[in-house]
Design a protein around this motif. Structure first.
Motif, short mmCIF file in Angstrom:
data_model
loop_
_atom_site.label_atom_id
_atom_site.label_comp_id
_atom_site.label_asym_id
_atom_site.label_seq_id
_atom_site.Cartn_x
_atom_site.Cartn_y
_atom_site.Cartn_z
N PRO A 189 -78.67 65.79 49.40
CA PRO A 189 -78.81 67.22 49.65
C PRO A 189 -80.13 67.75 49.10
CG PRO A 189 -76.81 66.73 48.39
CD PRO A 189 -77.59 65.48 48.46
N VAL A 190 -80.58 68.89 49.64
CA VAL A 190 -81.74 69.57 49.08
C VAL A 190 -81.42 69.97 47.64
CG1 VAL A 190 -83.31 71.53 49.31
CG2 VAL A 190 -82.32 70.47 51.36
N ARG A 191 -82.37 69.74 46.74
CA ARG A 191 -82.21 70.18 45.36
C ARG A 191 -83.17 71.34 45.08
NH1 ARG A 191 -77.29 68.16 44.41
NH2 ARG A 191 -77.25 65.89 44.22
N TYR A 192 -82.69 72.36 44.38
CA TYR A 192 -83.46 73.56 44.09
C TYR A 192 -83.87 73.53 42.62
CZ TYR A 192 -81.54 75.05 48.56
OH TYR A 192 -81.20 75.12 49.89
N TYR A 193 -85.16 73.35 42.36
CA TYR A 193 -85.68 73.29 41.00
C TYR A 193 -86.21 74.66 40.61
CZ TYR A 193 -85.02 68.29 40.62
OH TYR A 193 -84.45 67.03 40.53
N ILE A 194 -85.70 75.18 39.51
CA ILE A 194 -85.87 76.59 39.13
C ILE A 194 -86.65 76.68 37.82
CG2 ILE A 194 -84.62 78.69 38.51
CD1 ILE A 194 -82.30 77.63 40.26
N PRO A 195 -87.65 77.59 37.73
CA PRO A 195 -88.38 77.78 36.46
C PRO A 195 -87.40 78.14 35.34
CG PRO A 195 -89.50 78.92 38.25
CD PRO A 195 -88.17 78.45 38.80
N PRO A 196 -87.60 77.57 34.13
CA PRO A 196 -86.65 77.84 33.04
C PRO A 196 -86.53 79.31 32.68
CG PRO A 196 -88.62 76.71 32.24
CD PRO A 196 -88.67 76.65 33.74
N GLY A 197 -87.60 80.10 32.93
CA GLY A 197 -87.51 81.53 32.65
C GLY A 197 -86.55 82.27 33.55
N ASP A 198 -86.15 81.63 34.66
CA ASP A 198 -85.19 82.23 35.58
C ASP A 198 -83.79 81.63 35.43
OD1 ASP A 198 -87.19 83.82 36.63
OD2 ASP A 198 -87.70 82.41 38.21
N VAL A 199 -83.57 80.87 34.37
CA VAL A 199 -82.28 80.24 34.10
C VAL A 199 -81.70 80.84 32.82
CG1 VAL A 199 -81.08 78.07 33.61
CG2 VAL A 199 -83.01 78.09 35.20
N ARG A 200 -80.40 81.12 32.83
CA ARG A 200 -79.74 81.68 31.64
C ARG A 200 -79.46 80.55 30.63
NH1 ARG A 200 -77.02 86.46 31.62
NH2 ARG A 200 -76.89 85.94 29.39
N LEU A 201 -80.53 80.06 30.02
CA LEU A 201 -80.39 78.98 29.05
C LEU A 201 -79.61 79.42 27.82
CD1 LEU A 201 -83.92 77.33 29.31
CD2 LEU A 201 -81.75 76.41 30.12
N ASP A 202 -79.54 80.74 27.58
CA ASP A 202 -78.74 81.23 26.45
C ASP A 202 -77.26 80.99 26.66
OD1 ASP A 202 -79.18 83.20 28.56
OD2 ASP A 202 -77.96 84.56 27.34
N LEU A 203 -76.85 80.73 27.91
CA LEU A 203 -75.45 80.46 28.21
C LEU A 203 -75.15 78.97 28.26
CD1 LEU A 203 -74.82 83.02 31.11
CD2 LEU A 203 -74.34 83.32 28.66
N MET A 204 -76.19 78.15 28.08
CA MET A 204 -76.04 76.71 28.30
C MET A 204 -76.37 75.94 27.03
SD MET A 204 -77.58 76.52 32.17
CE MET A 204 -76.75 74.97 32.48
N GLU A 205 -75.92 74.69 27.00
CA GLU A 205 -76.15 73.81 25.86
C GLU A 205 -76.78 72.52 26.35
OE1 GLU A 205 -72.34 73.12 24.14
OE2 GLU A 205 -72.17 75.14 23.26
N GLU A 206 -77.81 72.03 25.65
CA GLU A 206 -78.41 70.76 26.04
C GLU A 206 -77.45 69.63 25.71
OE1 GLU A 206 -82.55 68.20 25.83
OE2 GLU A 206 -82.43 70.16 24.86
#
Length: 282
Positions: A189-206
């Motif tokens: 499938p097509v994959r959508y790569y998104i700039p980190p500034g447009d991702v809610r990284l505060d809601l996520m954990e590495e």
């Protein structure tokens, strides 16, 4: 009658396949050169999705020895898409062979790799032995390769897009952008790569999870702990491969597990090996 080429490719998976490569192929074991050749072939055993190298036995700089009884390597099945034939998941070990032949040990002056070579009983591959990718360190010309050899019939294209891309899970928006890079990869499938500034990284954990791709590099993952489907749901690649420079530092989410909207249209979740078990009909 017109022919859909992806059907032709998928239709060959049950067969033993090979393709010569013009690249200089080198493998080392324990610091010792095992082979350095301009006459390597790429080989796909029946049901295998990804290729491995076969090299002329006459050019081996290591000794081949008869090994003990082959270990029982589990066969992991996978379908690339709904309705496609069952193939071997690339995680299925080298020791699971799907064509007749002889498994051999590879020995250098200081190191032995048990079962790391296979001599197929096929007249078209006479004089060649197939080598386990994971047992050696590999270079194509002067560049290190990882994961498995690149498939010459598998392509990755990356294109910039100004479409509005929104990713959500269980009603929570995890990313929204007009600056995605769209990655098109053969049979995926097509994959959508998104700039980190447009991702809610505060809601996520590495996550500690790491995987490798021979086309894009090593991936690290992020999880969204607010959902049962959020484990290892997003990833980003390192910068080792210039071929993938357009996605370095960007994050992509599994289309199979999130709600993906492109220009206001909710996308259907594709069925792939990365889908949830219930979505694969398991």
């Amino acid at each position: 009658m017109a022919t859909k080429l992806s059907g032709v490719i998928l239709g060959t998976f049950p067969e033993l396949r090979y393709e010569p490569t013009a690249k200089r192929i080198r493998a080392t074991l324990g610091g010792n050169t095992v082979v350095d050749t301009l006459h390597a072939w790429l080989v796909w055993e029946p049901k295998r999705i990804t290729p491995i190298y076969a090299v002329p036995q006459a050019e081996l700089l290591a000794e081949l020895r008869a090994g003990g009884p082959a270990a029982d390597v589990p066969e992991l099945g996978v379908r690339l898409s709904a309705g496609s034939p069952t193939s071997l998941d690339p995680r299925t070990g080298f020791g699971r062979h799907t064509t007749p032949g002889e498994q051999l040990d590879v020995a250098t002056g200081t190191t032995t790799a048990p079962g790391a070579a296979f001599r197929p009983d096929d007249p078209d591959l006479a004089g060649y032995v197939v080598l386990d990718f994971a047992s050696f360190q590999w270079r194509e010309d002067d560049e290190e390769i990882i994961g498995h050899p690149r498939d010459p019939f598998h392509r990755v294209d990356i294109r910039a897009s100004s479409l509005t891309v929104e990713v959500s899970l269980d009603g929570v928006t995890l990313a929204k952008t007009n600056g995605a890079q769209l990655l098109y990869e053969t049979l995926l499938p097509v994959r959508y790569y998104i700039p980190p500034g447009d991702v809610r990284l505060d809601l996520m954990e590495e996550s500690p999870k790491r995987t490798v791709c021979p086309y894009k590099g090593e991936a690290r993952y992020w999880s969204y702990p607010g959902s049962e489907d959020g484990r290892n749901v997003a990833w980003s690649y390192d910068t080792r491969f210039r071929d993938a420079a357009q996605i370095h530092g960007l994050l992509s989410f599994f289309n199979e597990r999130v709600d993906l909207t492109v220009d206001g249209l909710l996308q259907a979740r594709p069925v792939t090996p990365w889908s949830r078990p219930q979505d694969r009909g398991e």
